[in-house]
Write a protein that holds these residues in place. Structure first.
Motif, mmCIF file in Angstrom:
data_model
loop_
_atom_site.group_PDB
_atom_site.id
_atom_site.type_symbol
_atom_site.label_atom_id
_atom_site.label_comp_id
_atom_site.label_asym_id
_atom_site.label_seq_id
_atom_site.Cartn_x
_atom_site.Cartn_y
_atom_site.Cartn_z
ATOM 1 N N ARG A 1 6.005 -13.485 -8.118
ATOM 2 C CA ARG A 1 6.689 -13.368 -6.650
ATOM 3 C C ARG A 1 6.394 -14.715 -5.933
ATOM 4 O O ARG A 1 7.311 -15.200 -5.061
ATOM 5 N N LYS B 1 -3.073 -6.585 3.422
ATOM 6 C CA LYS B 1 -3.004 -5.660 4.359
ATOM 7 C C LYS B 1 -4.171 -5.850 5.338
ATOM 8 O O LYS B 1 -4.193 -5.518 6.431
ATOM 9 N N THR C 1 0.800 -12.757 -0.032
ATOM 10 C CA THR C 1 1.933 -12.303 0.592
ATOM 11 C C THR C 1 2.011 -11.069 1.133
ATOM 12 O O THR C 1 2.494 -10.609 1.957
ATOM 13 N N GLU C 2 0.922 -10.173 0.338
ATOM 14 C CA GLU C 2 1.121 -8.707 0.787
ATOM 15 C C GLU C 2 -0.450 -8.205 1.081
ATOM 16 O O GLU C 2 -0.629 -6.901 0.867
ATOM 17 N N GLU D 1 -2.710 -12.606 -4.743
ATOM 18 C CA GLU D 1 -1.300 -12.917 -4.063
ATOM 19 C C GLU D 1 -1.444 -12.795 -2.513
ATOM 20 O O GLU D 1 -1.873 -11.757 -2.126
#
Length: 171
Positions: free
Chosen positions: A103, A147, A144-145, A142
């Motif tokens: 991604r 939380k 980008t995700e 990663e």
């Protein structure tokens, strides 16, 4: 939270180098933060992550980054991480294939060098935030995700990318 950047940082304490210079710059930033205490000093945990001692009294966390002639330091009451990077002549697609998720690679393909440096500084800031070390985070995370953390990105006046990583509840 407060961030400090010192350009030409090696000239501030020319008699010092390495970790002695880093520690002196951290103490300088802590003094600018508003804590002036002759007893303050920098300690490091088993992964070389710096803290201000006596930690129990001040509860200050520190993260540092340096690139070329710029030194950046963040001081925070929560865990934190910072990274700065100057764009350079690097094989971004080759590095992305090796260290970035599929991604993230697609994002770099679509947005180019800007996205590469934004993701790279996120990864480094996150590695410093967690204390896990860059190698482990780079290969397995990663950014980008996530939380549980937030990233604050900026561009320094000298063209460097800067990213700060903080816990989500710091908003």
């Amino acid at each position: 939270m407060k961030t400090y950047c010192y350009e030409n940082y090696k000239t501030i304490y020319p008699q010092l180098s390495g970790s002695e210079l880093t520690d002196a710059l951290i103490i300088r930033a802590v003094n600018e933060y508003g804590i002036c205490d002759d007893e303050l000093h920098v300690i490091r945990d088993h992964r070389n992550k710096p803290y201000i001692a006596p930690r129990s009294e001040y509860k200050l966390n520190v993260s540092v980054s340096h690139c070329r002639d710029t030194f950046a330091c963040i001081i925070c009451e929560t865990d934190c991480g910072i990274d700065i990077q100057m764009p350079g002549d690097v094989a971004i697609h080759k590095i992305a294939q090796r260290f970035f998720s599929e991604r993230e690679q697609i994002m770099i393909e679509e947005d180019g060098e800007d996205m590469f440096y934004r993701l790279w500084t996120r990864k480094e800031a996150y590695a410093k935030y967690t204390g896990k070390g860059f190698g482990l985070v780079l290969a397995k995370t990663e950014v980008t995700e996530l939380k549980d953390v937030m990233f604050i990105e900026s561009m320094l006046e000298n063209g460097m990318y800067c990213t700060v990583c903080l816990p989500k509840e710091s908003e």
